[in-house]
Design a protein around this motif. Structure first.
Motif, PDB file in Angstrom:
ATOM      1  N   ARG A  45     -50.647  30.041   5.352  1.00 34.79           N
ATOM      2  CA  ARG A  45     -51.671  30.169   6.746  1.00 34.79           C
ATOM      3  C   ARG A  45     -51.841  28.551   7.163  1.00 34.79           C
ATOM      4  NH1 ARG A  45     -53.065  35.187   4.714  1.00 34.79           N
ATOM      5  NH2 ARG A  45     -52.725  36.921   6.388  1.00 34.79           N
ATOM      6  N   VAL A  46     -51.871  28.156   8.207  1.00 29.72           N
ATOM      7  CA  VAL A  46     -52.171  26.776   8.602  1.00 29.72           C
ATOM      8  C   VAL A  46     -53.287  26.977   9.631  1.00 29.72           C
ATOM      9  CG1 VAL A  46     -49.948  25.872   8.411  1.00 29.72           C
ATOM     10  CG2 VAL A  46     -50.527  26.964  10.400  1.00 29.72           C
ATOM     11  N   MET A  47     -54.193  25.787   9.912  1.00 26.58           N
ATOM     12  CA  MET A  47     -55.167  25.743  10.712  1.00 26.58           C
ATOM     13  C   MET A  47     -55.069  24.648  11.868  1.00 26.58           C
ATOM     14  SD  MET A  47     -58.443  26.628  11.575  1.00 26.58           S
ATOM     15  CE  MET A  47     -59.407  27.180   9.970  1.00 26.58           C
ATOM     16  N   TYR A  48     -55.240  25.001  12.969  1.00 21.76           N
ATOM     17  CA  TYR A  48     -55.067  24.074  14.150  1.00 21.76           C
ATOM     18  C   TYR A  48     -56.223  23.867  14.751  1.00 21.76           C
ATOM     19  CZ  TYR A  48     -49.883  24.261  14.245  1.00 21.76           C
ATOM     20  OH  TYR A  48     -48.538  24.042  14.226  1.00 21.76           O
ATOM     21  N   GLU A  49     -56.557  22.767  15.230  1.00 23.15           N
ATOM     22  CA  GLU A  49     -57.612  22.228  15.932  1.00 23.15           C
ATOM     23  C   GLU A  49     -57.289  22.415  17.477  1.00 23.15           C
ATOM     24  OE1 GLU A  49     -61.090  18.690  16.803  1.00 23.15           O
ATOM     25  OE2 GLU A  49     -59.938  18.659  15.245  1.00 23.15           O
ATOM     26  N   GLY A 127     -51.598  20.543  28.959  1.00 19.86           N
ATOM     27  CA  GLY A 127     -52.597  19.319  28.573  1.00 19.86           C
ATOM     28  C   GLY A 127     -53.115  19.460  27.240  1.00 19.86           C
ATOM     29  N   VAL A 128     -53.139  20.551  26.660  1.00 20.29           N
ATOM     30  CA  VAL A 128     -53.762  20.851  25.426  1.00 20.29           C
ATOM     31  C   VAL A 128     -53.190  20.360  24.317  1.00 20.29           C
ATOM     32  CG1 VAL A 128     -52.541  22.827  24.756  1.00 20.29           C
ATOM     33  CG2 VAL A 128     -54.948  22.769  24.242  1.00 20.29           C
ATOM     34  N   GLN A 129     -53.873  19.834  23.294  1.00 23.02           N
ATOM     35  CA  GLN A 129     -53.148  19.406  21.870  1.00 23.02           C
ATOM     36  C   GLN A 129     -53.591  20.290  20.664  1.00 23.02           C
ATOM     37  OE1 GLN A 129     -53.779  14.885  21.167  1.00 23.02           O
ATOM     38  NE2 GLN A 129     -54.780  14.857  22.828  1.00 23.02           N
ATOM     39  N   LEU A 130     -52.460  20.748  20.128  1.00 27.25           N
ATOM     40  CA  LEU A 130     -52.498  21.565  18.777  1.00 27.25           C
ATOM     41  C   LEU A 130     -52.452  20.630  17.739  1.00 27.25           C
ATOM     42  CD1 LEU A 130     -51.105  24.845  19.748  1.00 27.25           C
ATOM     43  CD2 LEU A 130     -53.575  24.329  19.850  1.00 27.25           C
ATOM     44  N   ILE A 131     -53.603  20.208  16.982  1.00 25.39           N
ATOM     45  CA  ILE A 131     -53.360  19.397  15.810  1.00 25.39           C
ATOM     46  C   ILE A 131     -53.602  20.204  14.469  1.00 25.39           C
ATOM     47  CG2 ILE A 131     -54.310  17.299  14.669  1.00 25.39           C
ATOM     48  CD1 ILE A 131     -53.073  16.786  17.505  1.00 25.39           C
TER      49      ILE A 131
END
Length: 426
Positions: A45-49, A127-131
């Motif tokens: 699993r991964v976490m996106y801010e 315009g969103v960013q998923l980091i």
């Protein structure tokens, strides 16, 4: 033969069979628990801010479309995989974190579904960013000697088909509204999380997975012969039919004790039924909501607890549903007394996003082969407060806050650093 000797004789005969049945049950339960746990641990699993854009003019309808895109049954393929390989339906965790009042949004997802998540967000919020970031929970620990914690799990006040007060009730079903005409249903949540002091942390998570016909109704002996099956699968649409039938038949009730709700005005009855039908016509997700507030004992302020317990109060309605506390880390139930359930365990369960797995039997995957005595208690004897929410309800609770929400501790990105990749799957 004396009665005592007769009883002892039959005990000697039947005891091995009773013991064998008991051992088979224990082995079976442990096997299902272990396989489910091993399968869950094996999933990467991964976490996106989620970096919130400076300008968010879209209504929560955009987030509802995101949840619709996330609705899938991935992770389970055949019944044999569920029974013998421990496979379960994929789940996500949507999280809002306040660190000293500074608020951030996250989504925790299986790595196999990263492209699905990216496509869903970029399609609705260009315009969103998923980091991709490291899991923030790994950088915090709870020491019961030095720290204090207040934890809450929430539940619905009524049956699942009753909707909460969604964004449509706030007048956000249409676009092009003037700022003074917009009341964002998340404004109260953001305000509460912004008001904690330095050194204090609040973590709020909503763990979700697709709801299908995975509720089970066990039949008694007579019904087994009548229906020629041990149980029947149902979903919240079936529950909605029962709720609507109760509403329509409330006048025929002999007393108020025969129904679980108060008599409503006849003029409101039709609207209520329509709200239930509309709510359950949309994709539903199993959801579990948990919050933990913690700090070192010098900075911990229990005066924050009432606001945190009622953080969803603006989404409540007398005729509809409400999100209320189901239990807290200080509850003194028979299970908590028996297990000496501590604040540290509440903290660990948040970090594990523990709602649907690791249990004795996952109640949403019941089959007669698994467990003839269906229970929603997990292996620790602790019942989790999970329920079904529609995509509209989820979008009301968790969406990209509109530009009308202004808080000094709530940071927005000036602009996206880049556009979404052109080759994202649609």
């Amino acid at each position: 033969m004396p009665l005592a000797e007769l009883i002892f004789y039959y005990l000697i005969i039947f005891f091995p069979f009773v013991l064998l049945i008991y051992l088979i049950k224990i082995t079976k339960d442990e096997y299902f628990k272990i396989t489910a746990r091993e399968n869950d641990i094996s999933i990467e699993r991964v976490m996106y801010e989620i970096k919130i854009p400076k300008e968010v003019t879209k209504t929560p309808l955009a987030m509802e479309m995101v949840f619709s895109a996330l609705y899938n049954g991935g992770g389970e393929s055949r019944p044999t995989d569920v029974l013998f390989k421990g496979k379960r339906r994929h789940y996500y965790s949507l999280e809002i974190v306040s660190d000293g009042g500074e608020i951030k949004f996250y989504i925790w997802t299986p790595k196999a579904l990263v492209k699905v998540v990216e496509s869903a967000f970029y399609a609705q919020y260009p315009g969103v960013q998923l980091i991709e970031v490291q899991d923030y929970t790994k950088f915090s620990a709870f020491d019961e000697k030095k720290d204090n914690l207040f934890g809450i799990e929430y539940k619905l006040s009524k049956e699942d088909p009753y909707p909460i007060k969604t964004y449509r009730k706030f007048g956000l079903e249409s676009v092009g509204l003037k700022p003074e005409e917009v009341t964002d249903p998340m404004s109260h949540i953001i305000e509460v999380l912004s008001n904690i002091g330095p050194g204090e942390k609040v973590w709020l998570q909503m763990v979700i997975r697709a709801h299908k016909k995975d509720r089970s109704k066990n039949y008694g002996l007579f019904d087994i012969f009548k229906n020629k099956k041990f149980s029947e699968k149902s979903d919240w649409k079936d529950e909605a039919k029962e709720v609507i039938e109760k509403i329509r038949n409330v006048e025929d009730a002999k007393s108020t004790e025969e129904v679980k709700f108060k008599r409503i005005d006849a003029s409101k009855e039709s609207d209520l039924i329509n709200d239930i039908i509309e709510n359950t016509s949309k994709p539903g997700f199993w959801a579990g909501i948990r919050l933990v507030y913690f700090a070192d004992k010098e900075k911990f302020n229990m005066a924050n607890a009432p606001a945190l317990a009622t953080i969803f109060s603006t989404l409540a309605s007398n005729e509809l549903n409400s999100i209320i506390p189901a239990r807290t880390s200080g509850d003194d139930t028979k299970y908590l007394r028996k297990l000496k359930y501590k604040k540290e365990n509440f903290f660990k369960e948040y970090k594990r996003r523990k709602f649907f797995h690791y249990g004795k039997i996952d109640p949403h995957y019941y089959t007669p082969l698994m467990n003839l005595s269906y229970t929603e208690e997990n292996a620790d004897g602790y019942t989790y407060a999970d329920f079904v929410l529609s995509t509209e309800e989820l979008a009301t609770i968790f969406h990209l806050p509109t530009t009308t929400i202004v808080s000094p501790n709530f940071q927005r990105e000036e602009s996206a650093k880049g556009s979404a990749p052109a080759n994202l799957p649609i």
